[in-house]
Write an enzyme that holds these catalytic residues in place. Structure first.
Site, PDB file in Angstrom:
ATOM      1  N   LYS A  95     -11.485   4.148   1.911  1.00 29.35           N
ATOM      2  CA  LYS A  95     -10.488   3.539   1.029  1.00 29.35           C
ATOM      3  C   LYS A  95     -11.265   2.758  -0.023  1.00 29.35           C
ATOM      4  O   LYS A  95     -12.039   1.857   0.287  1.00 29.35           O
ATOM      5  CB  LYS A  95      -9.557   2.606   1.801  1.00 29.35           C
ATOM      6  CG  LYS A  95      -8.494   1.957   0.923  1.00 29.35           C
ATOM      7  CD  LYS A  95      -7.623   0.988   1.698  1.00 29.35           C
ATOM      8  CE  LYS A  95      -6.559   1.766   2.437  1.00 29.35           C
ATOM      9  NZ  LYS A  95      -5.501   0.870   2.968  1.00 29.35           N
ATOM     10  N   GLU A 133       0.830  -1.204   0.000  1.00 27.76           N
ATOM     11  CA  GLU A 133       0.000   0.000   0.000  1.00 27.76           C
ATOM     12  C   GLU A 133       0.866   1.257   0.000  1.00 27.76           C
ATOM     13  O   GLU A 133       0.528   2.261  -0.630  1.00 27.76           O
ATOM     14  CB  GLU A 133      -0.927   0.002   1.211  1.00 27.76           C
ATOM     15  CG  GLU A 133      -1.980  -1.076   1.146  1.00 27.76           C
ATOM     16  CD  GLU A 133      -2.811  -1.151   2.399  1.00 27.76           C
ATOM     17  OE1 GLU A 133      -4.044  -0.998   2.288  1.00 27.76           O
ATOM     18  OE2 GLU A 133      -2.235  -1.369   3.484  1.00 27.76           O
ATOM     19  N   LEU A 174      -6.678   4.722   8.887  1.00 27.72           N
ATOM     20  CA  LEU A 174      -7.544   5.823   8.460  1.00 27.72           C
ATOM     21  C   LEU A 174      -7.978   6.676   9.643  1.00 27.72           C
ATOM     22  O   LEU A 174      -8.168   7.881   9.501  1.00 27.72           O
ATOM     23  CB  LEU A 174      -8.765   5.270   7.722  1.00 27.72           C
ATOM     24  CG  LEU A 174      -8.488   4.465   6.453  1.00 27.72           C
ATOM     25  CD1 LEU A 174      -9.802   4.013   5.828  1.00 27.72           C
ATOM     26  CD2 LEU A 174      -7.659   5.262   5.471  1.00 27.72           C
ATOM     27  N   GLU A 175      -8.113   6.064  10.802  1.00 25.89           N
ATOM     28  CA  GLU A 175      -8.486   6.806  12.009  1.00 25.89           C
ATOM     29  C   GLU A 175      -7.465   7.895  12.327  1.00 25.89           C
ATOM     30  O   GLU A 175      -7.815   8.995  12.755  1.00 25.89           O
ATOM     31  CB  GLU A 175      -8.599   5.863  13.223  1.00 25.89           C
ATOM     32  CG  GLU A 175      -9.692   4.844  13.111  1.00 25.89           C
ATOM     33  CD  GLU A 175      -9.258   3.526  12.476  1.00 25.89           C
ATOM     34  OE1 GLU A 175      -8.484   3.540  11.490  1.00 25.89           O
ATOM     35  OE2 GLU A 175      -9.717   2.482  12.965  1.00 25.89           O
ATOM     36  N   TYR A 188     -14.951  26.966   2.820  1.00 21.42           N
ATOM     37  CA  TYR A 188     -14.838  25.574   2.388  1.00 21.42           C
ATOM     38  C   TYR A 188     -13.597  25.336   1.537  1.00 21.42           C
ATOM     39  O   TYR A 188     -13.164  24.195   1.394  1.00 21.42           O
ATOM     40  CB  TYR A 188     -16.103  25.056   1.711  1.00 21.42           C
ATOM     41  CG  TYR A 188     -16.668  25.893   0.589  1.00 21.42           C
ATOM     42  CD1 TYR A 188     -16.120  25.861  -0.675  1.00 21.42           C
ATOM     43  CD2 TYR A 188     -17.789  26.687   0.810  1.00 21.42           C
ATOM     44  CE1 TYR A 188     -16.658  26.607  -1.708  1.00 21.42           C
ATOM     45  CE2 TYR A 188     -18.337  27.441  -0.220  1.00 21.42           C
ATOM     46  CZ  TYR A 188     -17.767  27.399  -1.472  1.00 21.42           C
ATOM     47  OH  TYR A 188     -18.298  28.139  -2.488  1.00 21.42           O
TER      48      TYR A 188
END
Length: 120
Positions: free
Chosen positions: A98, A21, A71-72, A53
């Protein structure tokens, strides 16, 4: 109170626990929602009276480019920066997905969702 959403931010980067990855990377999608008082900007028509934004999108893109195993970890960095760089945000929710994760099956995406409230 109002809500600003920035949805479907697409990024190709290299998060994950596997060596592969890190080398080949993957596609990710980020959705972001912030809660803030929109009453002042609704009357003033002034960008300084709201959460920009463009800034939110910039934060997401920059943090997503910093490699993490989980990801956290990425989501928490995004939340931390939002509250650091925009004092007008009262609450934020970020989802990081993902796309086509390498988990040994036909899975479209894996998503984590994290929320945080302002400490002030």
């Amino acid at each position: 109170m109002g809500i600003i959403r920035v949805n479907d931010i697409k990024i190709f980067t290299n998060h994950g626990c596997l060596e592969e990855e890190a080398k080949i990377g993957s596609e990710y999608r980020v959705d972001l929602e912030v809660k803030t008082d929109l009453n002042i900007s609704a009357k003033s028509d002034d960008l300084d009276d709201t959460v920009d934004y463009v800034l939110l999108n910039k934060i997401v893109k920059e943090e997503m480019l910093i490699r993490s195993k989980l990801l956290e970890h990425v989501a928490q960095r995004i939340l931390d920066r939002i509250f650091k760089e925009s004092q007008m945000v009262e609450e934020a929710t970020v989802s990081v997905s993902k796309i086509n994760p390498p988990i040994g099956g036909n899975v479209g995406e894996v998503t984590i969702i994290m929320s945080q409230q302002s400490k002030s």
